[in-house]
Enzyme design. Structure first.
Site, PDB file in Angstrom:
ATOM      1  CE  LYS A 159      -3.736   2.293   2.434  1.00 30.21           C
ATOM      2  NZ  LYS A 159      -3.112   3.410   3.170  1.00 30.21           N
ATOM      3  N   GLY A 194     -11.010   8.591   5.783  1.00 25.34           N
ATOM      4  CA  GLY A 194     -12.125   9.501   5.959  1.00 25.34           C
ATOM      5  C   GLY A 194     -13.388   8.895   6.528  1.00 25.34           C
ATOM      6  CB  SER A 238      -8.912   6.543  12.550  1.00 26.96           C
ATOM      7  OG  SER A 238      -7.537   6.733  12.325  1.00 26.96           O
TER       8      SER A 238
END
Length: 264
Positions: A98, A186, A208
């Site tokens: 990634k 996001g 997160s």
């Protein structure tokens, strides 16, 4: 779902949810959240992990049978990202990476120039590159043309929980992409990931939103359900948006009443 495979870099996954490991309050909570999410692919920041340490994130992933997706988090130049990817390949024996090349620490937004440079180098070096990028359809096309195996646009800044701020751009990216498009960054709650899937994303990457939730394990289960619901809705095909109402029951067969005749 067997009739709807998620193929990424030549590997088929049952889950379309890719998890991150940063921000978890403990390894125990992280492990339970990973199980609840159903993920089969999880990112690990190679600049922050010692692959030789037992009892680490890597040992948890190995025990759960989850494939490691090394990332280049913390890199600010193409050179740093390429070096980190090569070290990860040597340490973990995987060509999957990634790719993250960040412009600055305040926004954590991708640096498009350095990102494209690193992507071209790593593809030429035999890597399967999954780039974290802006929600820019032009840059997405250039990354795909460079040979990236997927496009991973942000919905909003990392850790912001703002969801997808520009759904129109996501639709443009999805419509023109010939590789999987994966929401990366996001997401704040399950409705965000459901929207991503409804817009046509092939998968969702998040960290997160789960690891910093009040109940990470519960949120992981919610994200799993959100991804599955959004994917089913995309496949089912939503009804068109209309300015006016449209009755769901047909008008045919309604009784014709004589206003001058009593009902009973």
């Amino acid at each position: 779902m067997a009739d709807d495979p998620f193929v990424l870099g030549g590997t088929t996954y049952a889950s379309r949810l890719i998890m991150g490991t940063g921000g978890a309050p403990s390894l125990d909570v992280l492990e339970r959240a990973l199980v609840a999410s159903g993920t089969e692919l999880t990112t690990v920041a190679m600049r922050r992990v010692n692959a030789s340490v037992h009892g680490s994130v890597l040992s948890v992933l190995e025990r759960l049978g989850i494939r490691v997706l090394p990332n280049t988090a913390g890199c600010f130049t193409a050179g740093e990202a390429v070096l980190t990817a090569r070290l990860a390949r040597e340490a973990l024996g995987t060509d999957l990476v990634k790719l993250e090349v960040i412009a600055d620490e305040r926004t954590l937004l991708p640096d498009p120039v350095e990102l494209l440079d690193a992507a071209e180098t790593l593809v030429d070096d035999g890597f399967t590159v999954l780039p974290y990028t802006n929600d820019d359809p032009v840059l997405a096309r250039k990354l795909e043309d460079a040979g990236c195996a997927a496009i991973m646009p942000l919905g909003s800044p990392i850790g912001s929980g703002l969801g997808i701020r520009n759904p129109h751009n996501f639709q443009l990216i999805v419509e023109h992409a010939r590789v999987p498009v994966i929401l990366d960054a996001g997401a704040g709650t399950a409705s965000d990931v459901a929207l991503a899937m409804e817009l046509g994303c092939a998968g969702v990457m998040l960290a997160s939103a789960v690891t910093r939730a009040q109940e990470p394990v519960l949120m992981a289960a919610a994200m799993r359900a959100g991804v599955e619901a959004g994917r089913l809705a995309r496949r089912a095909g939503r009804i068109p948006r209309r300015h006016f109402a449209e009755a769901s029951s047909p008008a045919e067969g309604l009784a014709v009443l004589d206003p001058e005749r009593p009902a009973f």
